[in-house]
Enzyme design. Sequence first.
Site, PDB file in Angstrom:
ATOM      1  N   GLY A 100      42.480  40.976  36.049  1.00 38.96           N
ATOM      2  CA  GLY A 100      41.743  39.940  36.762  1.00 38.96           C
ATOM      3  C   GLY A 100      42.651  39.089  37.626  1.00 38.96           C
ATOM      4  O   GLY A 100      43.876  39.235  37.625  1.00 38.96           O
ATOM      5  N   LYS A 129      46.625  32.241  46.692  1.00 42.41           N
ATOM      6  CA  LYS A 129      47.446  32.952  45.722  1.00 42.41           C
ATOM      7  C   LYS A 129      48.586  32.033  45.285  1.00 42.41           C
ATOM      8  O   LYS A 129      49.429  31.648  46.095  1.00 42.41           O
ATOM      9  CB  LYS A 129      48.024  34.227  46.334  1.00 42.41           C
ATOM     10  N   ASP A 141      51.725  31.816  34.358  1.00 40.56           N
ATOM     11  CA  ASP A 141      51.483  30.416  34.712  1.00 40.56           C
ATOM     12  C   ASP A 141      50.585  30.277  35.942  1.00 40.56           C
ATOM     13  O   ASP A 141      50.274  29.166  36.364  1.00 40.56           O
ATOM     14  CB  ASP A 141      52.808  29.677  34.938  1.00 40.56           C
ATOM     15  N   ARG A 192      45.367  33.953  51.784  1.00 34.55           N
ATOM     16  CA  ARG A 192      45.214  35.332  52.240  1.00 34.55           C
ATOM     17  C   ARG A 192      43.788  35.566  52.737  1.00 34.55           C
ATOM     18  O   ARG A 192      42.831  34.972  52.225  1.00 34.55           O
ATOM     19  CB  ARG A 192      45.522  36.316  51.116  1.00 34.55           C
ATOM     20  N   ARG A 199      39.084  45.788  44.432  1.00 35.76           N
ATOM     21  CA  ARG A 199      40.130  46.785  44.167  1.00 35.76           C
ATOM     22  C   ARG A 199      39.563  47.947  43.362  1.00 35.76           C
ATOM     23  O   ARG A 199      38.485  47.852  42.774  1.00 35.76           O
ATOM     24  CB  ARG A 199      41.268  46.131  43.355  1.00 35.76           C
ATOM     25  N   ASP A 268      45.166  48.437  40.203  1.00 38.25           N
ATOM     26  CA  ASP A 268      44.683  47.082  40.469  1.00 38.25           C
ATOM     27  C   ASP A 268      45.288  46.505  41.742  1.00 38.25           C
ATOM     28  O   ASP A 268      44.932  45.390  42.140  1.00 38.25           O
ATOM     29  CB  ASP A 268      44.984  46.160  39.277  1.00 38.25           C
TER      30      ASP A 268
END
Length: 507
Positions: A100, A129, A141, A192, A199, A268
Amino acid sequence: MEICQSPSMRLDGLTLRQPYRALGPEFYRAVQPQGVPAPTVSLVSDEAARLLALDAPHQDNDIRQLWAELFSGNRPPAGCETICTVYAGHQFGNWAGQLGDGRAHLLGETDAPDAQQNCGFPRWEVQLKGAGRTPYSRHGDGRAVLRSSLREFLASEAMWHLGIPTTRALCLVTSPLPVPRERMETAAVVTRLAPTFVRFGHFEHFSYGGQHDALRKLVDWTIARVDPACAGADNPALALLQGVVARTARLVAQWQCVGFIHGVMNTDNMSILGWTLDYGPFAFMDGFDPDHTPNTTDRFGRYAWSQQPAVARWNLLALAQALLPLIGPPQHAVDAVEAFEAQFSQAMRARLQAKLGLDQPQPGDDDLVDAWLAAMAENRSDWTLSFRLLSALGADPGAPVPLELEALFAKRPHRFQAWIADYRRRLRQNPLGDATRKRAMDGVNPRFVLRHHLAQQVIAAAEAGDFAPARELLGVLRHPYAEQPEHAAYAAAPPQDAEAPALSCSS
Protein backbone atom coordinates in the site's frame (compact mmCIF):
# COMPACT_ATOMS: atom_id res chain seq x y z
CA MET A 1 -17.45 11.97 -6.14
CA GLU A 2 -15.89 14.26 -3.58
CA ILE A 3 -14.79 17.71 -4.76
CA CYS A 4 -11.82 19.26 -2.98
CA GLN A 5 -11.39 22.99 -3.22
CA SER A 6 -7.88 24.39 -3.35
CA PRO A 7 -6.80 26.33 -0.24
CA SER A 8 -6.87 29.67 -2.01
CA MET A 9 -8.39 31.26 -5.06
CA ARG A 10 -4.79 31.96 -6.06
CA LEU A 11 -4.64 28.22 -6.83
CA ASP A 12 -8.13 27.90 -8.25
CA GLY A 13 -6.72 25.88 -11.14
CA LEU A 14 -6.29 23.04 -8.68
CA THR A 15 -9.84 22.08 -7.81
CA LEU A 16 -9.56 18.35 -7.17
CA ARG A 17 -11.85 15.32 -7.21
CA GLN A 18 -11.54 12.00 -5.40
CA PRO A 19 -13.20 9.46 -7.74
CA TYR A 20 -11.19 6.55 -6.34
CA ARG A 21 -13.26 6.80 -3.17
CA ALA A 22 -16.31 5.65 -5.16
CA LEU A 23 -14.78 2.17 -5.39
CA GLY A 24 -15.43 1.62 -1.69
CA PRO A 25 -13.61 1.63 1.65
CA GLU A 26 -11.79 -1.65 0.99
CA PHE A 27 -9.70 0.14 -1.64
CA TYR A 28 -8.21 2.93 0.46
CA ARG A 29 -7.91 4.62 3.80
CA ALA A 30 -8.58 8.32 4.30
CA VAL A 31 -5.75 9.96 6.19
CA GLN A 32 -4.37 13.48 6.39
CA PRO A 33 -0.66 14.00 5.66
CA GLN A 34 1.53 14.80 8.63
CA GLY A 35 3.34 17.51 6.69
CA VAL A 36 6.73 18.95 7.61
CA PRO A 37 7.97 21.92 9.62
CA ALA A 38 9.22 25.05 7.84
CA PRO A 39 8.44 23.87 4.29
CA THR A 40 10.22 25.56 1.39
CA VAL A 41 9.50 25.17 -2.32
CA SER A 42 12.99 24.41 -3.58
CA LEU A 43 12.31 23.21 -7.14
CA VAL A 44 9.40 23.64 -9.54
CA SER A 45 8.80 22.22 -12.99
CA ASP A 46 7.21 25.08 -14.90
CA GLU A 47 6.02 22.67 -17.58
CA ALA A 48 4.36 20.35 -15.08
CA ALA A 49 2.68 23.40 -13.49
CA ARG A 50 1.24 24.35 -16.86
CA LEU A 51 -0.22 20.86 -17.16
CA LEU A 52 -2.42 21.79 -14.18
CA ALA A 53 -3.06 25.33 -15.46
CA LEU A 54 -0.99 26.71 -12.57
CA ASP A 55 1.53 29.52 -12.68
CA ALA A 56 4.81 28.52 -11.09
CA PRO A 57 5.47 30.59 -7.94
CA HIS A 58 8.82 32.08 -8.87
CA GLN A 59 8.45 35.73 -7.88
CA ASP A 60 5.25 35.88 -5.84
CA ASN A 61 6.09 35.09 -2.22
CA ASP A 62 2.44 34.67 -1.22
CA ILE A 63 1.84 32.03 -3.89
CA ARG A 64 5.13 30.39 -3.04
CA GLN A 65 4.05 30.04 0.58
CA LEU A 66 0.72 28.59 -0.49
CA TRP A 67 2.53 26.04 -2.62
CA ALA A 68 4.79 25.18 0.31
CA GLU A 69 1.81 24.58 2.58
CA LEU A 70 -0.25 22.63 0.04
CA PHE A 71 2.50 20.48 -1.44
CA SER A 72 4.12 19.63 1.86
CA GLY A 73 0.88 18.20 3.22
CA ASN A 74 0.66 20.90 5.88
CA ARG A 75 -2.53 22.32 4.42
CA PRO A 76 -4.20 19.82 2.09
CA PRO A 77 -7.11 20.92 -0.11
CA ALA A 78 -10.15 21.96 1.89
CA GLY A 79 -13.39 20.09 1.55
CA CYS A 80 -12.18 16.51 1.35
CA GLU A 81 -9.72 14.07 2.86
CA THR A 82 -6.63 12.78 1.12
CA ILE A 83 -6.43 9.02 0.67
CA CYS A 84 -3.86 6.23 0.56
CA THR A 85 -4.56 3.15 -1.54
CA VAL A 86 -3.96 -0.48 -0.66
CA TYR A 87 -2.10 -2.87 -2.92
CA ALA A 88 0.19 -5.89 -2.67
CA GLY A 89 3.10 -7.16 -4.72
CA HIS A 90 5.97 -9.45 -5.53
CA GLN A 91 9.33 -8.04 -4.46
CA PHE A 92 12.48 -9.63 -5.89
CA GLY A 93 10.26 -12.46 -7.09
CA ASN A 94 8.80 -13.22 -3.64
CA TRP A 95 5.24 -12.60 -2.54
CA ALA A 96 5.31 -9.67 -0.10
CA GLY A 97 1.62 -9.67 0.79
CA GLN A 98 -0.22 -6.45 1.55
CA LEU A 99 1.70 -3.26 0.93
CA GLY A 100 0.00 0.00 0.00
CA ASP A 101 0.86 3.69 -0.13
CA GLY A 102 3.28 3.75 2.77
CA ARG A 103 4.42 7.32 2.18
CA ALA A 104 2.14 8.55 -0.59
CA HIS A 105 -1.02 10.62 -0.18
CA LEU A 106 -3.39 11.10 -3.09
CA LEU A 107 -4.69 14.66 -3.00
CA GLY A 108 -7.11 13.92 -5.84
CA GLU A 109 -7.35 14.44 -9.57
CA THR A 110 -7.86 17.41 -11.83
CA ASP A 111 -8.63 17.86 -15.51
CA ALA A 112 -5.77 18.13 -17.98
CA PRO A 113 -6.34 21.39 -19.89
CA ASP A 114 -4.55 19.86 -22.87
CA ALA A 115 -4.93 16.09 -23.09
CA GLN A 116 -2.30 15.93 -25.83
CA GLN A 117 0.24 17.08 -23.27
CA ASN A 118 -0.78 14.06 -21.20
CA CYS A 119 -0.45 11.35 -23.86
CA GLY A 120 -4.16 11.72 -24.58
CA PHE A 121 -5.39 11.22 -21.01
CA PRO A 122 -7.94 13.80 -19.84
CA ARG A 123 -6.87 14.02 -16.21
CA TRP A 124 -3.96 14.15 -13.78
CA GLU A 125 -3.83 12.61 -10.32
CA VAL A 126 -1.85 14.67 -7.80
CA GLN A 127 0.08 12.74 -5.18
CA LEU A 128 2.43 13.72 -2.36
CA LYS A 129 5.36 11.41 -1.68
CA GLY A 130 7.05 11.72 1.70
CA ALA A 131 4.42 13.62 3.70
CA GLY A 132 4.32 11.20 6.62
CA ARG A 133 3.03 7.89 7.86
CA THR A 134 -0.04 6.17 6.50
CA PRO A 135 -1.94 3.05 7.58
CA TYR A 136 0.25 1.15 5.09
CA SER A 137 3.64 2.41 6.28
CA ARG A 138 4.26 -0.82 8.20
CA HIS A 139 7.49 -0.14 10.13
CA GLY A 140 8.45 2.89 8.01
CA ASP A 141 8.21 6.55 8.92
CA GLY A 142 6.41 7.62 5.74
CA ARG A 143 9.15 10.11 4.96
CA ALA A 144 11.35 10.73 1.95
CA VAL A 145 14.73 12.41 2.16
CA LEU A 146 16.19 15.22 0.08
CA ARG A 147 18.72 12.96 -1.63
CA SER A 148 16.21 10.52 -3.10
CA SER A 149 13.48 13.10 -3.66
CA LEU A 150 15.77 15.28 -5.74
CA ARG A 151 16.83 12.26 -7.79
CA GLU A 152 13.19 11.37 -8.44
CA PHE A 153 12.30 14.93 -9.37
CA LEU A 154 15.14 15.22 -11.87
CA ALA A 155 14.73 11.72 -13.26
CA SER A 156 11.02 11.94 -13.94
CA GLU A 157 11.37 15.27 -15.74
CA ALA A 158 14.45 14.04 -17.64
CA MET A 159 12.66 10.89 -18.77
CA TRP A 160 9.63 12.85 -19.94
CA HIS A 161 11.79 15.02 -22.15
CA LEU A 162 13.53 11.95 -23.51
CA GLY A 163 10.08 10.94 -24.74
CA ILE A 164 9.67 8.06 -22.28
CA PRO A 165 6.31 7.71 -20.48
CA THR A 166 6.73 8.56 -16.81
CA THR A 167 5.10 10.15 -13.83
CA ARG A 168 5.82 13.88 -13.70
CA ALA A 169 7.26 15.94 -10.86
CA LEU A 170 5.48 19.21 -10.09
CA CYS A 171 7.59 20.49 -7.23
CA LEU A 172 10.03 19.58 -4.50
CA VAL A 173 9.35 20.89 -0.99
CA THR A 174 12.18 20.66 1.53
CA SER A 175 12.27 20.88 5.30
CA PRO A 176 14.87 20.85 8.09
CA LEU A 177 13.02 17.89 9.67
CA PRO A 178 15.69 15.26 10.46
CA VAL A 179 15.08 11.79 8.99
CA PRO A 180 17.27 8.83 10.02
CA ARG A 181 18.53 6.60 7.21
CA GLU A 182 22.06 5.19 6.88
CA ARG A 183 22.93 8.68 8.13
CA MET A 184 20.80 11.50 9.43
CA GLU A 185 19.25 13.39 6.51
CA THR A 186 16.55 16.01 6.02
CA ALA A 187 12.99 15.53 4.78
CA ALA A 188 11.54 16.40 1.40
CA VAL A 189 8.20 15.92 -0.33
CA VAL A 190 7.79 15.42 -4.08
CA THR A 191 4.46 16.18 -5.73
CA ARG A 192 3.94 13.62 -8.48
CA LEU A 193 1.48 13.62 -11.37
CA ALA A 194 0.08 10.72 -13.39
CA PRO A 195 -3.20 9.88 -15.13
CA THR A 196 -3.43 7.11 -12.53
CA PHE A 197 -1.13 5.56 -9.95
CA VAL A 198 -2.79 2.13 -10.19
CA ARG A 199 -0.15 -0.61 -10.19
CA PHE A 200 -0.01 -4.32 -10.95
CA GLY A 201 -0.03 -4.82 -7.20
CA HIS A 202 -3.51 -3.30 -6.81
CA PHE A 203 -4.96 -6.22 -8.77
CA GLU A 204 -2.78 -8.76 -6.97
CA HIS A 205 -4.07 -7.59 -3.60
CA PHE A 206 -7.71 -8.26 -4.36
CA SER A 207 -7.18 -11.38 -6.45
CA TYR A 208 -4.86 -13.23 -4.11
CA GLY A 209 -7.06 -12.20 -1.18
CA GLY A 210 -10.05 -13.86 -2.83
CA GLN A 211 -11.91 -10.54 -3.16
CA HIS A 212 -13.09 -11.20 -6.70
CA ASP A 213 -16.01 -8.78 -6.64
CA ALA A 214 -13.61 -6.01 -5.65
CA LEU A 215 -11.21 -7.18 -8.35
CA ARG A 216 -13.93 -6.87 -10.98
CA LYS A 217 -14.86 -3.43 -9.70
CA LEU A 218 -11.22 -2.31 -9.95
CA VAL A 219 -10.85 -3.74 -13.47
CA ASP A 220 -14.00 -1.99 -14.66
CA TRP A 221 -12.90 1.29 -13.06
CA THR A 222 -9.42 1.03 -14.61
CA ILE A 223 -10.75 0.19 -18.07
CA ALA A 224 -13.11 3.17 -18.00
CA ARG A 225 -10.23 5.52 -17.17
CA VAL A 226 -7.23 3.99 -18.93
CA ASP A 227 -8.42 1.94 -21.91
CA PRO A 228 -12.16 2.47 -22.53
CA ALA A 229 -12.12 0.44 -25.76
CA CYS A 230 -11.61 -2.70 -23.65
CA ALA A 231 -15.14 -2.36 -22.28
CA GLY A 232 -16.58 -3.43 -25.63
CA ALA A 233 -14.37 -6.51 -25.95
CA ASP A 234 -15.72 -10.03 -25.50
CA ASN A 235 -13.37 -10.42 -22.54
CA PRO A 236 -12.67 -6.96 -21.08
CA ALA A 237 -10.16 -8.17 -18.47
CA LEU A 238 -8.20 -10.01 -21.14
CA ALA A 239 -8.26 -6.95 -23.38
CA LEU A 240 -6.94 -4.86 -20.50
CA LEU A 241 -4.10 -7.33 -19.96
CA GLN A 242 -3.25 -7.30 -23.65
CA GLY A 243 -3.04 -3.51 -23.59
CA VAL A 244 -0.78 -3.55 -20.53
CA VAL A 245 1.50 -6.10 -22.20
CA ALA A 246 1.85 -3.94 -25.31
CA ARG A 247 2.47 -0.73 -23.34
CA THR A 248 5.01 -2.41 -21.06
CA ALA A 249 6.88 -3.90 -24.03
CA ARG A 250 7.26 -0.46 -25.59
CA LEU A 251 8.30 1.10 -22.28
CA VAL A 252 11.03 -1.43 -21.52
CA ALA A 253 12.41 -1.07 -25.06
CA GLN A 254 12.61 2.67 -24.46
CA TRP A 255 14.40 2.10 -21.15
CA GLN A 256 16.91 -0.25 -22.72
CA CYS A 257 17.70 2.09 -25.60
CA VAL A 258 18.68 5.01 -23.37
CA GLY A 259 20.61 2.73 -21.01
CA PHE A 260 18.14 3.23 -18.16
CA ILE A 261 18.08 0.71 -15.32
CA HIS A 262 15.02 0.91 -13.09
CA GLY A 263 16.70 -1.00 -10.27
CA VAL A 264 13.61 -2.29 -8.45
CA MET A 265 11.06 -3.71 -10.88
CA ASN A 266 8.77 -5.23 -8.28
CA THR A 267 5.13 -5.72 -9.30
CA ASP A 268 4.12 -2.95 -6.91
CA ASN A 269 6.38 -0.59 -8.91
CA MET A 270 4.84 -1.42 -12.29
CA SER A 271 2.24 1.01 -13.66
CA ILE A 272 -0.89 -0.27 -15.37
CA LEU A 273 -0.34 2.59 -17.84
CA GLY A 274 3.03 1.30 -19.01
CA TRP A 275 4.65 4.41 -17.53
CA THR A 276 7.83 4.63 -15.47
CA LEU A 277 6.87 4.62 -11.80
CA ASP A 278 8.88 4.93 -8.57
CA TYR A 279 12.46 6.10 -9.02
CA GLY A 280 14.39 4.30 -6.31
CA PRO A 281 17.89 2.94 -7.01
CA PHE A 282 17.84 3.76 -10.74
CA ALA A 283 20.71 4.68 -13.04
CA PHE A 284 21.48 5.69 -16.59
CA MET A 285 24.31 3.53 -17.90
CA ASP A 286 27.74 5.08 -18.23
CA GLY A 287 30.15 2.37 -19.42
CA PHE A 288 28.08 -0.38 -21.02
CA ASP A 289 27.85 -3.38 -18.72
CA PRO A 290 24.76 -5.45 -19.56
CA ASP A 291 24.80 -7.07 -16.13
CA HIS A 292 25.01 -3.87 -14.12
CA THR A 293 22.41 -3.06 -11.49
CA PRO A 294 22.63 0.10 -9.37
CA ASN A 295 20.65 -1.50 -6.53
CA THR A 296 22.91 -2.62 -3.68
CA THR A 297 20.09 -4.85 -2.41
CA ASP A 298 19.96 -6.72 -5.73
CA ARG A 299 22.81 -9.11 -4.96
CA PHE A 300 22.02 -11.54 -7.76
CA GLY A 301 21.37 -8.98 -10.50
CA ARG A 302 17.68 -9.71 -10.91
CA TYR A 303 17.04 -6.13 -12.06
CA ALA A 304 20.19 -5.61 -14.15
CA TRP A 305 19.89 -3.87 -17.53
CA SER A 306 20.02 -7.16 -19.43
CA GLN A 307 17.33 -8.72 -17.23
CA GLN A 308 14.70 -5.98 -17.46
CA PRO A 309 12.78 -7.52 -20.40
CA ALA A 310 12.60 -10.91 -18.68
CA VAL A 311 11.52 -9.35 -15.39
CA ALA A 312 8.86 -7.31 -17.16
CA ARG A 313 7.48 -10.52 -18.64
CA TRP A 314 7.59 -12.19 -15.20
CA ASN A 315 5.66 -9.29 -13.71
CA LEU A 316 3.10 -9.45 -16.50
CA LEU A 317 2.60 -13.14 -15.72
CA ALA A 318 1.93 -12.16 -12.11
CA LEU A 319 -0.64 -9.62 -13.31
CA ALA A 320 -2.18 -12.24 -15.61
CA GLN A 321 -2.43 -14.63 -12.67
CA ALA A 322 -4.19 -11.93 -10.67
CA LEU A 323 -6.70 -11.34 -13.47
CA LEU A 324 -7.45 -15.04 -14.06
CA PRO A 325 -10.69 -15.02 -12.04
CA LEU A 326 -12.07 -12.59 -14.63
CA ILE A 327 -10.29 -13.85 -17.74
CA GLY A 328 -11.30 -17.49 -17.55
CA PRO A 329 -9.18 -20.17 -19.26
CA PRO A 330 -5.56 -19.71 -18.16
CA GLN A 331 -4.28 -20.23 -21.70
CA HIS A 332 -5.88 -16.95 -22.76
CA ALA A 333 -3.83 -15.09 -20.16
CA VAL A 334 -0.67 -17.01 -21.01
CA ASP A 335 -1.07 -16.24 -24.71
CA ALA A 336 -1.53 -12.55 -23.91
CA VAL A 337 1.73 -12.45 -21.97
CA GLU A 338 3.59 -14.58 -24.51
CA ALA A 339 3.02 -11.76 -27.00
CA PHE A 340 5.38 -9.62 -24.92
CA GLU A 341 8.58 -11.11 -26.30
CA ALA A 342 7.75 -10.40 -29.94
CA GLN A 343 6.40 -6.94 -29.13
CA PHE A 344 9.45 -6.04 -27.10
CA SER A 345 11.87 -7.40 -29.70
CA GLN A 346 10.16 -5.50 -32.47
CA ALA A 347 10.19 -2.24 -30.50
CA MET A 348 13.79 -2.74 -29.40
CA ARG A 349 15.06 -3.57 -32.87
CA ALA A 350 13.23 -0.65 -34.46
CA ARG A 351 14.73 1.75 -31.93
CA LEU A 352 18.24 0.36 -32.27
CA GLN A 353 17.89 0.52 -36.05
CA ALA A 354 17.02 4.21 -35.75
CA LYS A 355 19.80 4.84 -33.22
CA LEU A 356 22.31 3.46 -35.74
CA GLY A 357 20.86 5.56 -38.54
CA LEU A 358 19.77 2.62 -40.66
CA ASP A 359 16.88 2.96 -43.07
CA GLN A 360 14.44 0.17 -43.91
CA PRO A 361 15.63 -3.11 -42.32
CA GLN A 362 17.83 -5.29 -44.49
CA PRO A 363 19.23 -8.78 -44.04
CA GLY A 364 22.18 -8.66 -41.70
CA ASP A 365 20.99 -5.61 -39.74
CA ASP A 366 20.34 -7.64 -36.59
CA ASP A 367 23.85 -9.04 -36.72
CA LEU A 368 25.24 -5.53 -37.20
CA VAL A 369 23.33 -4.28 -34.15
CA ASP A 370 24.44 -7.23 -32.03
CA ALA A 371 28.08 -6.76 -33.04
CA TRP A 372 27.92 -3.07 -32.08
CA LEU A 373 26.56 -3.90 -28.63
CA ALA A 374 29.20 -6.62 -28.21
CA ALA A 375 31.98 -4.15 -29.06
CA MET A 376 30.52 -1.66 -26.59
CA ALA A 377 30.32 -4.26 -23.84
CA GLU A 378 33.84 -5.50 -24.52
CA ASN A 379 35.21 -1.98 -24.14
CA ARG A 380 32.77 -0.78 -21.46
CA SER A 381 32.12 2.08 -23.88
CA ASP A 382 29.95 4.90 -22.62
CA TRP A 383 26.38 4.11 -23.71
CA THR A 384 25.17 7.64 -24.38
CA LEU A 385 28.37 8.98 -25.92
CA SER A 386 28.91 5.97 -28.19
CA PHE A 387 25.57 6.34 -29.94
CA ARG A 388 25.72 10.12 -30.06
CA LEU A 389 29.25 10.28 -31.48
CA LEU A 390 28.50 7.59 -34.04
CA SER A 391 26.29 10.02 -35.95
CA ALA A 392 29.40 11.99 -36.96
CA LEU A 393 30.92 8.97 -38.72
CA GLY A 394 30.79 9.31 -42.51
CA ALA A 395 29.94 6.46 -44.85
CA ASP A 396 33.10 7.04 -46.92
CA PRO A 397 35.55 4.22 -46.05
CA GLY A 398 38.46 6.63 -46.38
CA ALA A 399 37.15 9.19 -43.92
CA PRO A 400 38.76 9.24 -40.47
CA VAL A 401 36.88 7.88 -37.48
CA PRO A 402 36.13 10.70 -35.01
CA LEU A 403 38.81 10.62 -32.34
CA GLU A 404 36.32 10.89 -29.47
CA LEU A 405 34.46 7.85 -30.79
CA GLU A 406 37.65 5.87 -31.36
CA ALA A 407 38.78 6.60 -27.80
CA LEU A 408 35.68 4.89 -26.39
CA PHE A 409 36.83 1.61 -27.96
CA ALA A 410 40.57 1.93 -27.32
CA LYS A 411 40.85 -0.91 -24.80
CA ARG A 412 39.97 -3.61 -27.33
CA PRO A 413 39.77 -1.94 -30.72
CA HIS A 414 39.82 -4.91 -33.10
CA ARG A 415 36.14 -5.83 -32.96
CA PHE A 416 35.22 -2.14 -33.22
CA GLN A 417 37.44 -1.57 -36.26
CA ALA A 418 35.95 -4.56 -38.05
CA TRP A 419 32.48 -3.38 -37.19
CA ILE A 420 33.15 0.11 -38.57
CA ALA A 421 33.96 -1.38 -41.97
CA ASP A 422 30.73 -3.41 -41.97
CA TYR A 423 28.72 -0.43 -40.77
CA ARG A 424 30.05 1.86 -43.47
CA ARG A 425 29.18 -0.70 -46.13
CA ARG A 426 25.64 -0.74 -44.78
CA LEU A 427 25.47 3.06 -44.65
CA ARG A 428 26.37 3.30 -48.31
CA GLN A 429 23.12 1.47 -49.04
CA ASN A 430 21.13 4.20 -47.28
CA PRO A 431 19.35 6.56 -49.69
CA LEU A 432 20.03 9.53 -47.38
CA GLY A 433 23.34 11.33 -47.13
CA ASP A 434 25.55 11.69 -44.06
CA ALA A 435 24.13 15.07 -43.01
CA THR A 436 20.51 13.93 -43.13
CA ARG A 437 21.37 10.71 -41.33
CA LYS A 438 23.23 12.64 -38.62
CA ARG A 439 20.21 14.85 -37.95
CA ALA A 440 17.98 11.77 -37.67
CA MET A 441 20.40 9.99 -35.34
CA ASP A 442 20.85 13.04 -33.14
CA GLY A 443 17.07 13.17 -32.81
CA VAL A 444 16.94 9.73 -31.17
CA ASN A 445 20.32 9.54 -29.42
CA PRO A 446 20.35 11.96 -26.48
CA ARG A 447 23.39 14.07 -25.74
CA PHE A 448 22.32 14.57 -22.12
CA VAL A 449 20.97 12.10 -19.58
CA LEU A 450 20.83 12.24 -15.79
CA ARG A 451 24.19 10.66 -15.11
CA HIS A 452 24.83 9.46 -11.58
CA HIS A 453 27.79 11.76 -10.94
CA LEU A 454 25.76 14.78 -12.04
CA ALA A 455 22.95 13.82 -9.69
CA GLN A 456 25.44 13.41 -6.86
CA GLN A 457 26.91 16.85 -7.51
CA VAL A 458 23.57 18.65 -7.36
CA ILE A 459 22.50 16.61 -4.32
CA ALA A 460 25.65 17.71 -2.46
CA ALA A 461 24.94 21.33 -3.34
CA ALA A 462 21.29 21.04 -2.34
CA GLU A 463 22.17 19.46 0.99
CA ALA A 464 24.34 22.54 1.57
CA GLY A 465 21.34 24.76 0.76
CA ASP A 466 22.16 25.63 -2.86
CA PHE A 467 19.57 24.55 -5.45
CA ALA A 468 20.99 26.62 -8.31
CA PRO A 469 22.99 23.66 -9.71
CA ALA A 470 19.85 21.50 -9.64
CA ARG A 471 17.88 24.15 -11.50
CA GLU A 472 20.61 24.48 -14.11
CA LEU A 473 20.81 20.72 -14.60
CA LEU A 474 17.04 20.53 -14.90
CA GLY A 475 17.18 23.15 -17.64
CA VAL A 476 19.76 21.10 -19.56
CA LEU A 477 17.76 17.88 -19.21
CA ARG A 478 14.71 19.56 -20.71
CA HIS A 479 16.49 19.54 -24.09
CA PRO A 480 18.33 16.21 -24.12
CA TYR A 481 18.71 15.96 -27.90
CA ALA A 482 19.94 19.52 -28.49
CA GLU A 483 23.66 20.13 -28.81
CA GLN A 484 23.79 22.89 -26.12
CA PRO A 485 27.53 23.60 -26.56
CA GLU A 486 27.49 25.95 -23.56
CA HIS A 487 26.62 22.93 -21.39
CA ALA A 488 29.12 20.47 -22.86
CA ALA A 489 30.37 19.51 -19.39
CA TYR A 490 27.01 17.89 -18.64
CA ALA A 491 27.44 15.54 -21.62
CA ALA A 492 30.86 14.23 -20.58
CA ALA A 493 31.45 10.78 -19.16
CA PRO A 494 32.05 10.68 -15.42
CA PRO A 495 35.58 11.29 -14.14
CA GLN A 496 37.63 8.14 -13.75
CA ASP A 497 37.55 8.46 -9.98
CA ALA A 498 33.76 8.89 -9.84
CA GLU A 499 31.89 6.24 -7.91
CA ALA A 500 29.72 3.86 -9.90
CA PRO A 501 25.99 4.06 -9.14
CA ALA A 502 25.38 2.03 -5.98
CA LEU A 503 22.11 2.93 -4.31
CA SER A 504 19.92 1.35 -1.67
CA CYS A 505 16.17 1.25 -1.22
CA SER A 506 16.50 2.90 2.20
CA SER A 507 15.21 6.30 1.18
